[in-house]
Design an enzyme around this catalytic site. Structure first.
Site, PDB file in Angstrom:
ATOM      1  N   HIS A 106      18.829   5.151 -65.399  1.00  0.00           N
ATOM      2  CA  HIS A 106      18.852   3.656 -65.408  1.00  0.00           C
ATOM      3  C   HIS A 106      19.484   3.303 -66.884  1.00  0.00           C
ATOM      4  CE1 HIS A 106      15.652   5.505 -67.954  1.00  0.00           C
ATOM      5  NE2 HIS A 106      15.821   4.207 -68.785  1.00  0.00           N
ATOM      6  N   ASP A 108      19.203   0.677 -69.571  1.00  0.00           N
ATOM      7  CA  ASP A 108      17.835  -0.231 -70.183  1.00  0.00           C
ATOM      8  C   ASP A 108      18.130  -1.679 -70.064  1.00  0.00           C
ATOM      9  OD1 ASP A 108      16.318   1.983 -70.804  1.00  0.00           O
ATOM     10  OD2 ASP A 108      17.110   1.977 -73.080  1.00  0.00           O
ATOM     11  N   HIS A 255      21.035   6.794 -68.596  1.00  0.00           N
ATOM     12  CA  HIS A 255      20.468   7.755 -68.955  1.00  0.00           C
ATOM     13  C   HIS A 255      19.382   8.077 -68.209  1.00  0.00           C
ATOM     14  CE1 HIS A 255      18.451   4.156 -70.846  1.00  0.00           C
ATOM     15  NE2 HIS A 255      17.470   4.950 -71.220  1.00  0.00           N
ATOM     16  N   ARG A 271      11.075   3.536 -79.274  1.00  0.00           N
ATOM     17  CA  ARG A 271      11.960   2.893 -78.825  1.00  0.00           C
ATOM     18  C   ARG A 271      12.275   1.627 -79.223  1.00  0.00           C
ATOM     19  NH1 ARG A 271      12.878   2.494 -72.662  1.00  0.00           N
ATOM     20  NH2 ARG A 271      12.241   0.297 -72.837  1.00  0.00           N
TER      21      ARG A 271
HETATM   22  C1  SIN Z   1      14.600   5.594 -71.913  1.00  0.00           C
HETATM   23  O1  SIN Z   1      14.514   5.819 -70.895  1.00  0.00           O
HETATM   24  O2  SIN Z   1      14.438   4.602 -72.603  1.00  0.00           O
HETATM   25  C2  SIN Z   1      13.652   6.729 -73.037  1.00  0.00           C
HETATM   26  C3  SIN Z   1      14.350   8.129 -72.712  1.00  0.00           C
HETATM   27  C4  SIN Z   1      13.597   9.166 -73.038  1.00  0.00           C
HETATM   28  O3  SIN Z   1      12.420   9.375 -73.323  1.00  0.00           O
HETATM   29  O4  SIN Z   1      14.253  10.576 -73.317  1.00  0.00           O
END
Ligand code: SIN
Length: 281
Positions: A106, A108, A255, A271
């Site tokens: 995805h 973000d 990602h 995050r």
């Molecule tokens: C995310 O998808 O924003 C986090 C990715 C992760 O936990 O590695």
């Protein structure tokens, strides 16, 4: 002195000589922003920062997003989305992955009208095995498409819906209130990066379907684009070390996290997400 070294032939660079616990001057931040646009993803190893310092650094890139899923918000810093399998009360692992939605490819916040510009992810505790994050270069993926596919995508819009993507990933559906706050949105399937001018493929697992296309055809097209964009030649794997801060550009990457054993391993990540502009073709 700031040192920027490419991390892989695909994308990403490691930045040394920067302490993110202190406010960077305008020149230093300018160098970082420039590297961010060139490399799409920056790794700042061995950073010792608290929540307020992560928020302050992320804010240099723009206004921060407070996520619609309030269950993940840090109690004192709502801009921080806590991805943790450690129970705050007992200090023990919970045995469950905190957010299976992160395990699918995805970009973000592609499910809101102004999706994320950047995401900063700070690894506080990281597993010995698993829990890597994969990143795909969506500009290179776009460039490598054949001309017929580029033509097909030129005017196409995809519908992004976080509720659909969470259900697909095995998470519970969102509440009525959360759904009302984050209804499905349409974005161009190809977007132009506002800083570099490059075109990037902009479809991911948050895209439930292509607007106006019969469902079977749309599913087949999205699956084909996904397989193309996530093939090894476009992907960088980040193997986390504790206290890495990684910041990436969501306008030209997608990602996904890789699984780990949430009973045996500890993974605590903070995050922050910077709001971007409405994507345009
Ligand atoms: C995310 O998808 O924003 C986090 C990715 C992760 O936990 O590695």
């Amino acid at each position: 002195m700031i040192e920027v070294r490419p991390r892989s032939p695909v994308m990403g660079a490691e930045v040394r000589g920067v302490d993110l616990s202190v406010r960077l001057n305008q020149d230093s931040f300018g160098e970082i922003l420039d590297a961010f646009h060139r490399h799409m993803l920056l790794v700042f190893p061995d950073q010792h920062i608290d929540e307020a310092q992560q928020v302050a650094f992320s804010r240099r890139f723009g206004e921060l997003q407070i996520h619609v899923l309030e269950q993940y918000r840090h109690p004192r810093h709502p801009e921080i989305y806590v991805l943790s399998n450690v129970d705050a009360a007992t200090g023990r692992t919970t045995g469950t992955h905190p957010d299976k939605g992160t395990l699918v490819w995805h970009s973000d916040l592609s499910f809101v009208p102004r999706p994320a510009l950047a995401t900063a992810l700070y690894g506080i505790e990281v597993p010995d095995t698993g829990g890597d994050t994969l990143y795909a270069d969506m500009c290179a993926a776009y460039d490598a498409l054949d001309e017929d596919t580029k033509k097909l995508l030129a005017k196409m819009k995809a519908v992004h819906d976080i509720n659909v993507s969470r259900i697909r990933a095995g998470e519970a559906p969102m509440s009525e209130r959360q759904r009302a706050e984050a209804p499905p949105v349409e974005h161009p399937a190809v977007r132009t990066h506002p800083a570099t001018g490059r075109k990037a493929l902009y479809v991911s697992r948050h895209a439930s379907h292509v607007a106006g296309m019969p469902r079977a055809e749309s599913d087949a097209l999205l699956a084909r684009l996904q397989a193309h964009a996530t093939s090894g030649r476009f992907v960088y794997r980040h193997r986390w070390r504790s206290r890495d801060l990684v910041i990436w550009d969501n306008r030209c990457t997608m990602h996904c996290a890789t699984p780990y054993d949430p009973g045996a391993e500890r993974r605590v990540m903070h995050r922050t997400v910077v709001k971007g502009d409405s994507p345009y073709n």
